[in-house]
Design a protein around this motif. Structure first.
Motif, PDB file in Angstrom:
ATOM      1  N   SER A 111      23.386  21.345  30.389  1.00 31.17           N
ATOM      2  CA  SER A 111      23.505  20.800  29.031  1.00 31.17           C
ATOM      3  C   SER A 111      23.324  19.289  29.045  1.00 31.17           C
ATOM      4  O   SER A 111      22.540  18.732  28.274  1.00 31.17           O
ATOM      5  CB  SER A 111      24.878  21.131  28.427  1.00 31.17           C
ATOM      6  N   PHE A 112      24.069  18.637  29.921  1.00 32.99           N
ATOM      7  CA  PHE A 112      23.976  17.185  29.969  1.00 32.99           C
ATOM      8  C   PHE A 112      22.626  16.713  30.489  1.00 32.99           C
ATOM      9  O   PHE A 112      22.105  15.693  30.048  1.00 32.99           O
ATOM     10  CB  PHE A 112      25.142  16.595  30.763  1.00 32.99           C
ATOM     11  N   ALA A 113      22.040  17.469  31.418  1.00 37.94           N
ATOM     12  CA  ALA A 113      20.697  17.114  31.901  1.00 37.94           C
ATOM     13  C   ALA A 113      19.685  17.210  30.767  1.00 37.94           C
ATOM     14  O   ALA A 113      18.816  16.336  30.615  1.00 37.94           O
ATOM     15  CB  ALA A 113      20.288  18.030  33.055  1.00 37.94           C
ATOM     16  N   MET A 114      19.792  18.236  29.927  1.00 36.76           N
ATOM     17  CA  MET A 114      18.873  18.379  28.788  1.00 36.76           C
ATOM     18  C   MET A 114      19.099  17.275  27.754  1.00 36.76           C
ATOM     19  O   MET A 114      18.152  16.772  27.174  1.00 36.76           O
ATOM     20  CB  MET A 114      19.021  19.758  28.137  1.00 36.76           C
ATOM     21  N   LEU A 115      20.353  16.934  27.529  1.00 31.94           N
ATOM     22  CA  LEU A 115      20.651  15.867  26.573  1.00 31.94           C
ATOM     23  C   LEU A 115      20.066  14.536  27.036  1.00 31.94           C
ATOM     24  O   LEU A 115      19.577  13.753  26.231  1.00 31.94           O
ATOM     25  CB  LEU A 115      22.158  15.735  26.366  1.00 31.94           C
ATOM     26  N   GLU A 116      20.116  14.282  28.328  1.00 32.78           N
ATOM     27  CA  GLU A 116      19.572  13.036  28.864  1.00 32.78           C
ATOM     28  C   GLU A 116      18.050  12.965  28.735  1.00 32.78           C
ATOM     29  O   GLU A 116      17.484  11.878  28.648  1.00 32.78           O
ATOM     30  CB  GLU A 116      19.980  12.866  30.335  1.00 32.78           C
ATOM     31  N   GLN A 117      17.393  14.115  28.701  1.00 34.88           N
ATOM     32  CA  GLN A 117      15.932  14.154  28.636  1.00 34.88           C
ATOM     33  C   GLN A 117      15.400  14.043  27.211  1.00 34.88           C
ATOM     34  O   GLN A 117      14.200  13.891  27.020  1.00 34.88           O
ATOM     35  CB  GLN A 117      15.406  15.454  29.248  1.00 34.88           C
ATOM     36  N   THR A 118      16.264  14.119  26.217  1.00 33.00           N
ATOM     37  CA  THR A 118      15.802  14.117  24.830  1.00 33.00           C
ATOM     38  C   THR A 118      15.463  12.713  24.363  1.00 33.00           C
ATOM     39  O   THR A 118      15.873  11.716  24.955  1.00 33.00           O
ATOM     40  CB  THR A 118      16.870  14.705  23.885  1.00 33.00           C
ATOM     41  N   ASP A 119      14.747  12.679  23.292  1.00 35.69           N
ATOM     42  CA  ASP A 119      14.347  11.430  22.655  1.00 35.69           C
ATOM     43  C   ASP A 119      15.594  10.678  22.192  1.00 35.69           C
ATOM     44  O   ASP A 119      16.558  11.267  21.706  1.00 35.69           O
ATOM     45  CB  ASP A 119      13.453  11.769  21.461  1.00 35.69           C
ATOM     46  N   ASP A 120      15.585   9.368  22.330  1.00 37.10           N
ATOM     47  CA  ASP A 120      16.731   8.562  21.910  1.00 37.10           C
ATOM     48  C   ASP A 120      16.951   8.604  20.402  1.00 37.10           C
ATOM     49  O   ASP A 120      17.992   8.177  19.912  1.00 37.10           O
ATOM     50  CB  ASP A 120      16.553   7.104  22.361  1.00 37.10           C
ATOM     51  N   MET A 121      15.972   9.101  19.663  1.00 37.39           N
ATOM     52  CA  MET A 121      16.083   9.165  18.208  1.00 37.39           C
ATOM     53  C   MET A 121      16.919  10.362  17.750  1.00 37.39           C
ATOM     54  O   MET A 121      17.222  10.488  16.576  1.00 37.39           O
ATOM     55  CB  MET A 121      14.689   9.260  17.583  1.00 37.39           C
TER      56      MET A 121
END
Length: 143
Positions: A111-121
């Motif tokens: 979950s946290f790995a996916m969140l880190e990969q998302t767009d900052d927007m």
């Protein structure tokens, strides 16, 4: 709905116990004895790895969560059926290798790995409930 059959425990092997449950992958059925068959969406035999269970059952749910959908993972069964092993929430779970890691630690890390990969927007709000239902009593294990 998935069913996972746990291997015999060491004390069961020492007592010369044998499994009365077989898995028929082609029909996705669990057969108890010789005549009682139960169909599931997915079935996992005794040699299934934690990664196989996670990849088939949980990873697709996590992908949906990242798109805004809710998901629930429920382990159900009698005492000793392997729920704690599959979920990876036992007291000794920190001693396991990555391949022995259960569903819960894997989904948290991923979950946290996916969140880190998302767009900052994109802003995410994540919440988690961790409940135990035992003898018809519900306990929140995070409080």
């Amino acid at each position: 709905v998935a069913a996972r059959i746990r291997p015999l425990l060491p004390h069961e092997k020492a007592a010369n116990c044998c499994s009365c449950v077989t898995v028929q992958q082609s029909s996705r059925q669990v057969v108890v004895g010789t005549r009682r068959a139960f169909a599931f969406d997915m079935v996992f035999d005794v040699d299934a790895t934690q990664d196989e269970v996670y990849d088939a059952c949980v990873a697709p749910l996590l992908g949906g969560c990242m798109q805004g959908y809710n998901a629930t993972i429920l382990a159900y069964g009698q005492t000793g059926s392997g729920k704690t092993h599959t979920m990876g929430t036992g007291q000794a779970c920190s001693a396991f290798s990555a391949e022995d890691e259960g569903v819960t630690p894997k989904v948290i890390k991923n979950s946290f790995a996916m969140l880190e990969q998302t767009d900052d927007m994109v802003d995410f709000k994540a919440s988690c409930c961790y409940l135990e239902i035992y003898n018809e009593e519900i306990r929140d294990l995070l409080s």
